[in-house]
Design a protein around this motif. Structure first.
Motif, PDB file in Angstrom:
ATOM      1  N   ALA A  87     -11.155  -9.882  -2.191  1.00 37.95           N
ATOM      2  CA  ALA A  87     -12.498  -9.305  -2.310  1.00 37.95           C
ATOM      3  C   ALA A  87     -13.114  -9.697  -3.643  1.00 37.95           C
ATOM      4  O   ALA A  87     -14.292 -10.054  -3.711  1.00 37.95           O
ATOM      5  CB  ALA A  87     -12.437  -7.781  -2.171  1.00 37.95           C
ATOM      6  N   ARG A  88     -12.316  -9.661  -4.696  1.00 37.67           N
ATOM      7  CA  ARG A  88     -12.814 -10.030  -6.031  1.00 37.67           C
ATOM      8  C   ARG A  88     -13.259 -11.489  -6.053  1.00 37.67           C
ATOM      9  O   ARG A  88     -14.320 -11.814  -6.582  1.00 37.67           O
ATOM     10  CB  ARG A  88     -11.740  -9.793  -7.077  1.00 37.67           C
ATOM     11  CG  ARG A  88     -12.207 -10.068  -8.489  1.00 37.67           C
ATOM     12  CD  ARG A  88     -11.105  -9.769  -9.511  1.00 37.67           C
ATOM     13  NE  ARG A  88     -11.593  -9.837 -10.848  1.00 37.67           N
ATOM     14  CZ  ARG A  88     -11.760 -10.976 -11.539  1.00 37.67           C
ATOM     15  NH1 ARG A  88     -11.445 -12.131 -11.003  1.00 37.67           N
ATOM     16  NH2 ARG A  88     -12.228 -10.942 -12.771  1.00 37.67           N
ATOM     17  N   GLU A  89     -12.456 -12.381  -5.459  1.00 37.52           N
ATOM     18  CA  GLU A  89     -12.801 -13.804  -5.430  1.00 37.52           C
ATOM     19  C   GLU A  89     -14.138 -14.029  -4.718  1.00 37.52           C
ATOM     20  O   GLU A  89     -14.989 -14.777  -5.199  1.00 37.52           O
ATOM     21  CB  GLU A  89     -11.704 -14.606  -4.744  1.00 37.52           C
ATOM     22  CG  GLU A  89     -10.439 -14.720  -5.567  1.00 37.52           C
ATOM     23  CD  GLU A  89      -9.328 -15.434  -4.813  1.00 37.52           C
ATOM     24  OE1 GLU A  89      -9.621 -16.138  -3.812  1.00 37.52           O
ATOM     25  OE2 GLU A  89      -8.160 -15.285  -5.217  1.00 37.52           O
ATOM     26  N   LEU A 117      -9.688   1.463  -0.785  1.00 36.77           N
ATOM     27  CA  LEU A 117      -9.941   0.311  -1.650  1.00 36.77           C
ATOM     28  C   LEU A 117      -9.669  -0.995  -0.924  1.00 36.77           C
ATOM     29  O   LEU A 117      -8.824  -1.037  -0.038  1.00 36.77           O
ATOM     30  CB  LEU A 117      -9.065   0.406  -2.896  1.00 36.77           C
ATOM     31  CG  LEU A 117      -9.343   1.620  -3.778  1.00 36.77           C
ATOM     32  CD1 LEU A 117      -8.294   1.732  -4.860  1.00 36.77           C
ATOM     33  CD2 LEU A 117     -10.734   1.568  -4.376  1.00 36.77           C
ATOM     34  N   PRO A 118     -10.334  -2.064  -1.298  1.00 36.24           N
ATOM     35  CA  PRO A 118     -11.365  -2.171  -2.318  1.00 36.24           C
ATOM     36  C   PRO A 118     -12.699  -1.592  -1.826  1.00 36.24           C
ATOM     37  O   PRO A 118     -12.992  -1.610  -0.635  1.00 36.24           O
ATOM     38  CB  PRO A 118     -11.486  -3.673  -2.552  1.00 36.24           C
ATOM     39  CG  PRO A 118     -11.099  -4.284  -1.245  1.00 36.24           C
ATOM     40  CD  PRO A 118     -10.046  -3.368  -0.671  1.00 36.24           C
ATOM     41  N   VAL A 119     -13.476  -1.113  -2.777  1.00 37.34           N
ATOM     42  CA  VAL A 119     -14.805  -0.576  -2.483  1.00 37.34           C
ATOM     43  C   VAL A 119     -15.823  -1.366  -3.303  1.00 37.34           C
ATOM     44  O   VAL A 119     -15.631  -1.569  -4.495  1.00 37.34           O
ATOM     45  CB  VAL A 119     -14.904   0.927  -2.837  1.00 37.34           C
ATOM     46  CG1 VAL A 119     -16.328   1.431  -2.655  1.00 37.34           C
ATOM     47  CG2 VAL A 119     -13.935   1.749  -1.999  1.00 37.34           C
ATOM     48  N   ARG A 137     -23.918   2.749  -5.750  1.00 41.89           N
ATOM     49  CA  ARG A 137     -23.742   3.392  -4.452  1.00 41.89           C
ATOM     50  C   ARG A 137     -22.777   2.579  -3.603  1.00 41.89           C
ATOM     51  O   ARG A 137     -22.781   1.339  -3.645  1.00 41.89           O
ATOM     52  CB  ARG A 137     -25.076   3.497  -3.718  1.00 41.89           C
ATOM     53  CG  ARG A 137     -26.100   4.288  -4.494  1.00 41.89           C
ATOM     54  CD  ARG A 137     -27.372   4.363  -3.731  1.00 41.89           C
ATOM     55  NE  ARG A 137     -27.670   5.790  -3.588  1.00 41.89           N
ATOM     56  CZ  ARG A 137     -28.630   6.267  -2.854  1.00 41.89           C
ATOM     57  NH1 ARG A 137     -29.386   5.471  -2.154  1.00 41.89           N
ATOM     58  NH2 ARG A 137     -28.838   7.558  -2.800  1.00 41.89           N
ATOM     59  N   GLU A 138     -21.990   3.284  -2.800  1.00 42.91           N
ATOM     60  CA  GLU A 138     -21.030   2.601  -1.937  1.00 42.91           C
ATOM     61  C   GLU A 138     -21.761   1.674  -0.977  1.00 42.91           C
ATOM     62  O   GLU A 138     -22.692   2.076  -0.285  1.00 42.91           O
ATOM     63  CB  GLU A 138     -20.215   3.630  -1.155  1.00 42.91           C
ATOM     64  CG  GLU A 138     -19.134   2.996  -0.320  1.00 42.91           C
ATOM     65  CD  GLU A 138     -18.246   4.012   0.369  1.00 42.91           C
ATOM     66  OE1 GLU A 138     -17.754   3.694   1.453  1.00 42.91           O
ATOM     67  OE2 GLU A 138     -18.051   5.131  -0.177  1.00 42.91           O
ATOM     68  N   HIS A 139     -21.317   0.414  -0.951  1.00 41.97           N
ATOM     69  CA  HIS A 139     -21.926  -0.587  -0.080  1.00 41.97           C
ATOM     70  C   HIS A 139     -20.985  -0.955   1.062  1.00 41.97           C
ATOM     71  O   HIS A 139     -21.406  -1.065   2.205  1.00 41.97           O
ATOM     72  CB  HIS A 139     -22.310  -1.825  -0.893  1.00 41.97           C
ATOM     73  CG  HIS A 139     -23.135  -2.795  -0.123  1.00 41.97           C
ATOM     74  ND1 HIS A 139     -22.589  -3.802   0.627  1.00 41.97           N
ATOM     75  CD2 HIS A 139     -24.474  -2.891   0.020  1.00 41.97           C
ATOM     76  CE1 HIS A 139     -23.558  -4.487   1.205  1.00 41.97           C
ATOM     77  NE2 HIS A 139     -24.718  -3.961   0.848  1.00 41.97           N
ATOM     78  N   SER A 140     -19.722  -1.165   0.751  1.00 34.36           N
ATOM     79  CA  SER A 140     -18.722  -1.473   1.774  1.00 34.36           C
ATOM     80  C   SER A 140     -17.345  -1.158   1.226  1.00 34.36           C
ATOM     81  O   SER A 140     -17.164  -0.989   0.024  1.00 34.36           O
ATOM     82  CB  SER A 140     -18.806  -2.946   2.213  1.00 34.36           C
ATOM     83  OG  SER A 140     -18.583  -3.810   1.121  1.00 34.36           O
ATOM     84  N   TYR A 141     -16.378  -1.055   2.127  1.00 35.48           N
ATOM     85  CA  TYR A 141     -15.004  -0.821   1.702  1.00 35.48           C
ATOM     86  C   TYR A 141     -14.052  -1.547   2.628  1.00 35.48           C
ATOM     87  O   TYR A 141     -14.399  -1.904   3.741  1.00 35.48           O
ATOM     88  CB  TYR A 141     -14.679   0.674   1.607  1.00 35.48           C
ATOM     89  CG  TYR A 141     -14.797   1.449   2.904  1.00 35.48           C
ATOM     90  CD1 TYR A 141     -13.686   1.648   3.713  1.00 35.48           C
ATOM     91  CD2 TYR A 141     -16.010   1.977   3.307  1.00 35.48           C
ATOM     92  CE1 TYR A 141     -13.789   2.350   4.901  1.00 35.48           C
ATOM     93  CE2 TYR A 141     -16.122   2.686   4.479  1.00 35.48           C
ATOM     94  CZ  TYR A 141     -15.004   2.869   5.273  1.00 35.48           C
ATOM     95  OH  TYR A 141     -15.109   3.565   6.447  1.00 35.48           O
ATOM     96  N   VAL A 163     -15.463  -7.088   2.116  1.00 39.62           N
ATOM     97  CA  VAL A 163     -16.795  -7.349   1.582  1.00 39.62           C
ATOM     98  C   VAL A 163     -17.696  -7.685   2.769  1.00 39.62           C
ATOM     99  O   VAL A 163     -17.422  -8.634   3.500  1.00 39.62           O
ATOM    100  CB  VAL A 163     -16.783  -8.521   0.577  1.00 39.62           C
ATOM    101  CG1 VAL A 163     -18.191  -8.835   0.102  1.00 39.62           C
ATOM    102  CG2 VAL A 163     -15.856  -8.213  -0.587  1.00 39.62           C
ATOM    103  N   ASP A 164     -18.737  -6.907   2.971  1.00 38.96           N
ATOM    104  CA  ASP A 164     -19.732  -7.212   4.000  1.00 38.96           C
ATOM    105  C   ASP A 164     -20.714  -8.195   3.372  1.00 38.96           C
ATOM    106  O   ASP A 164     -21.788  -7.823   2.905  1.00 38.96           O
ATOM    107  CB  ASP A 164     -20.425  -5.926   4.459  1.00 38.96           C
ATOM    108  CG  ASP A 164     -21.341  -6.150   5.646  1.00 38.96           C
ATOM    109  OD1 ASP A 164     -21.714  -7.318   5.902  1.00 38.96           O
ATOM    110  OD2 ASP A 164     -21.686  -5.157   6.310  1.00 38.96           O
ATOM    111  N   GLU A 165     -20.303  -9.460   3.359  1.00 40.71           N
ATOM    112  CA  GLU A 165     -21.029 -10.476   2.602  1.00 40.71           C
ATOM    113  C   GLU A 165     -22.455 -10.676   3.113  1.00 40.71           C
ATOM    114  O   GLU A 165     -23.394 -10.785   2.324  1.00 40.71           O
ATOM    115  CB  GLU A 165     -20.259 -11.797   2.637  1.00 40.71           C
ATOM    116  CG  GLU A 165     -20.801 -12.818   1.684  1.00 40.71           C
ATOM    117  CD  GLU A 165     -19.887 -14.017   1.519  1.00 40.71           C
ATOM    118  OE1 GLU A 165     -20.402 -15.042   1.046  1.00 40.71           O
ATOM    119  OE2 GLU A 165     -18.697 -13.945   1.855  1.00 40.71           O
TER     120      GLU A 165
END
Length: 86
Positions: free
Chosen positions: A22-24, A60-62, A68-72, A75-77
């Motif tokens: 997710a970080r990448e 996690l990951p969030v 504000r929370e977007h996805s968890y 990643v909803d790219e």
């Protein structure tokens, strides 16, 4: 380049298998939009903000967009790209 000045934050924890991928993805996406990615380990942050771990620690990951929370979990790219253009 994004003139709106969105903030993208990734909440993680050590040993999270889904957090590194997710970080990448987020690093690349943020670079594309001219943004800095902030990463917060919820366990390390718990001493100063225990509510962060209590609220998000089980999914996690969030990804947070502008606090504000977007996805968890993933990643909803596509959705994030759309929201970053706003």
């Amino acid at each position: 380049m994004n003139d709106v000045g969105h903030e993208v934050t990734l909440l993680t924890r050590a040993g999270c298998g889904a957090c590194a991928p997710a970080r990448e993805r987020l690093v690349a996406l943020c670079e594309e939009f001219g943004l800095e990615l902030t990463c917060i380990d919820v366990d390390e942050a718990a001493t100063e903000d225990p509510e962060l771990r209590a609220e998000f620690g089980d999914r996690l990951p969030v990804v947070l967009l502008d606090g504000r929370e977007h996805s968890y979990w993933e990643v909803d790219e596509e959705r994030l790209r759309t929201d970053l253009r706003k």
